[in-house]
Design a protein around this motif. Structure first.
Motif, short mmCIF file in Angstrom:
data_model
loop_
_atom_site.label_atom_id
_atom_site.label_comp_id
_atom_site.label_asym_id
_atom_site.label_seq_id
_atom_site.Cartn_x
_atom_site.Cartn_y
_atom_site.Cartn_z
N UNK A 135 0.70 -1.16 0.02
CA UNK A 135 0.08 0.17 -0.05
C UNK A 135 0.92 1.28 -0.19
N UNK A 136 1.91 1.19 0.81
CA UNK A 136 2.80 2.44 1.10
C UNK A 136 3.55 2.71 -0.46
N UNK A 137 3.53 1.54 -1.13
CA UNK A 137 4.64 1.72 -2.48
C UNK A 137 3.68 2.32 -3.53
N UNK A 138 2.34 1.85 -3.37
CA UNK A 138 1.38 2.32 -4.26
C UNK A 138 1.13 4.10 -3.90
N UNK A 139 0.95 4.30 -2.83
CA UNK A 139 0.65 5.71 -2.55
C UNK A 139 1.92 6.72 -2.89
N UNK A 140 3.16 5.97 -2.81
CA UNK A 140 4.33 6.76 -3.17
C UNK A 140 4.34 7.28 -4.50
N UNK A 141 3.67 6.57 -5.36
CA UNK A 141 3.73 7.10 -6.69
C UNK A 141 2.37 7.75 -7.11
N UNK A 142 1.70 8.27 -6.15
CA UNK A 142 0.24 8.86 -6.27
C UNK A 142 -1.04 7.93 -6.20
N UNK A 143 -0.83 6.72 -6.18
CA UNK A 143 -1.96 5.76 -6.09
C UNK A 143 -2.68 6.01 -4.85
N UNK A 144 -4.02 5.48 -4.91
CA UNK A 144 -4.88 5.67 -3.72
C UNK A 144 -5.50 4.65 -3.29
N UNK A 145 -5.71 4.25 -2.03
CA UNK A 145 -6.17 2.75 -1.39
C UNK A 145 -7.04 3.30 -0.38
N UNK A 146 -8.18 2.65 -0.70
CA UNK A 146 -9.45 3.15 0.32
C UNK A 146 -10.03 1.68 0.63
N UNK A 147 -10.89 1.69 1.92
CA UNK A 147 -11.24 0.54 2.38
C UNK A 147 -12.79 0.46 1.93
N UNK A 148 -13.19 -0.50 1.62
CA UNK A 148 -14.68 -0.62 1.28
C UNK A 148 -15.00 -1.92 0.55
N UNK A 149 -16.40 -2.04 0.64
CA UNK A 149 -16.82 -3.28 -0.02
C UNK A 149 -17.66 -3.13 -1.38
N UNK A 150 -17.03 -3.55 -2.40
CA UNK A 150 -17.75 -3.35 -3.76
C UNK A 150 -18.85 -4.33 -3.92
N UNK A 151 -20.06 -3.66 -4.22
CA UNK A 151 -21.32 -4.46 -4.48
C UNK A 151 -21.71 -4.53 -5.83
N UNK A 152 -21.18 -3.44 -6.68
CA UNK A 152 -21.77 -3.61 -8.27
C UNK A 152 -20.78 -2.88 -8.91
#
Length: 330
Positions: free
Chosen positions: A70-87
């Motif tokens: 997660x930290x590596x993705x964020x270091x390049x500007x990516x975003x990580x969020x918690x959530x349940x995808x339903x559709x």
């Protein structure tokens, strides 16, 4: 490292923040793509003490590996969020991904890396020992139970094969016929390798203190064992794809259900890729990460092709082309 800062639209939304999803997101972010990873927070390997068979990260705790990713993705500007995808649905040329809490996000491409669910046999105390002394993969956890008294529960089409793999790790292996008695050929192979077959239905695991010590049959017989290998039915977490017409299929091996995808991760639905256990039921962490990287690179290439075609069309009309990475993050 999870951030709740996110926008309304992205070049790519990655559904699932395990090894496949995070490596796919890393490839996309390093290509200056705006990318959002949505993770449900229920990794399949959470009960395990460590990840094994992973080059240069042997034995790393699963949570530590994901935190680094997660930290590596964020270091390049990516975003990580918690959530349940339903559709997930089409919206003109894009996709709209809906979450259980009512939020939604728009994406030009989707990478499905939502993993799978292990459906365990109904045996008392089996679930509570899962990931400890109840195992499923000789490559993931076999070394840790080497030379012990190992049992294999006959519960699926791969049980006999798994038994032979565990026999490589211990001279004391018992096959519990349970609901998958061996064929005549398999019984001959077991006998040749010194693997004892125990008939009858397994009803309960015997635990002494905090250790598995035996397996109880329906007639009350207890067979002493220190570890039990169990083949689960593996089912892709993919119900949210139904509106796109993408549904899990029965795997040719009989091990469960998966989302079919080609070697690059491309599914039958244009604009949707799949990587990791959702499309490869037997993939270990390293293979899942590699598949995610391939899918991420292919998504970027697909977007580039679309942007090249648009730029050529605009040039023909005498319009000024937009920035090559107008959707990208800073």
């Amino acid at each position: 490292m999870v951030t709740e800062e996110w926008n309304d639209d992205y070049d790519a939304v990655v559904i699932g923040g395990g090894a496949a999803g995070l490596n796919g997101a890393l490839m996309l972010a390093r290509s200056r793509r705006s990318v959002l990873v949505i993770d449900g927070g229920a990794p399949r390997n959470a009960p395990a003490d460590g990840v094994h068979g992973l080059f240069a990260r042997e034995g790393v705790p699963p949570g530590e590996l994901l935190a680094r990713g997660r930290a590596e993705v964020a270091s390049y500007g990516g975003r990580v969020v918690e959530g349940e995808v339903i559709s997930a649905r089409r919206a003109e040329s894009d996709f709209v991904v809906g979450l259980a809490d009512g939020r939604s996000v728009r994406a030009r491409r989707l990478l499905v890396a939502s993993g799978l669910v292990d459906e365990l046999p109904e045996v008392a105390r089996l679930r509570e020992r899962w990931g400890r002394d109840v195992l499923h993969c000789p490559y993931c956890h076999g070394w840790e139970v080497r030379d012990r008294a190992i049992g294999v529960l006959g519960s699926g089409p791969m049980s006999a094969h798994v038994t032979q793999l565990f026999r490589q790790l211990s001279d004391d292996v018992v096959y519990f016929a349970h609901t998958a008695p061996p064929t005549a050929e398999q019984a001959e192979q077991f006998a040749a390798r010194g693997i004892r077959v125990v008939e009858g239905i397994v009803t309960e695991l015997v635990v002494t203190g905090d250790r598995l010590t035996g397996v109880r049959l329906s007639d009350g017989t207890v067979v002493e064992r220190a570890a039990l290998a169990v083949g689960t039915r593996m089912v892709a977490r993919a119900g949210f794809l139904a509106e796109l017409g993408l549904r899990p299929s029965e795997h040719p091996s009989g091990m469960g259900e998966y989302i079919p995808a080609d070697a690059t991760g491309r599914t039958e639905v244009p604009g949707v890729w799949a990587a990791g256990n959702v499309s490869d039921l037997s993939a270990q962490v390293g293979a899942a990460a590699a598949a995610g990287a391939m899918a991420g690179a292919q998504i970027n290439a697909d977007l580039v092709a679309e942007e090249v075609a648009a730029a050529v069309a605009d040039r023909a009309l005498g319009e000024i082309p937009v920035s090559a990475h107008s959707h990208s993050q800073p």
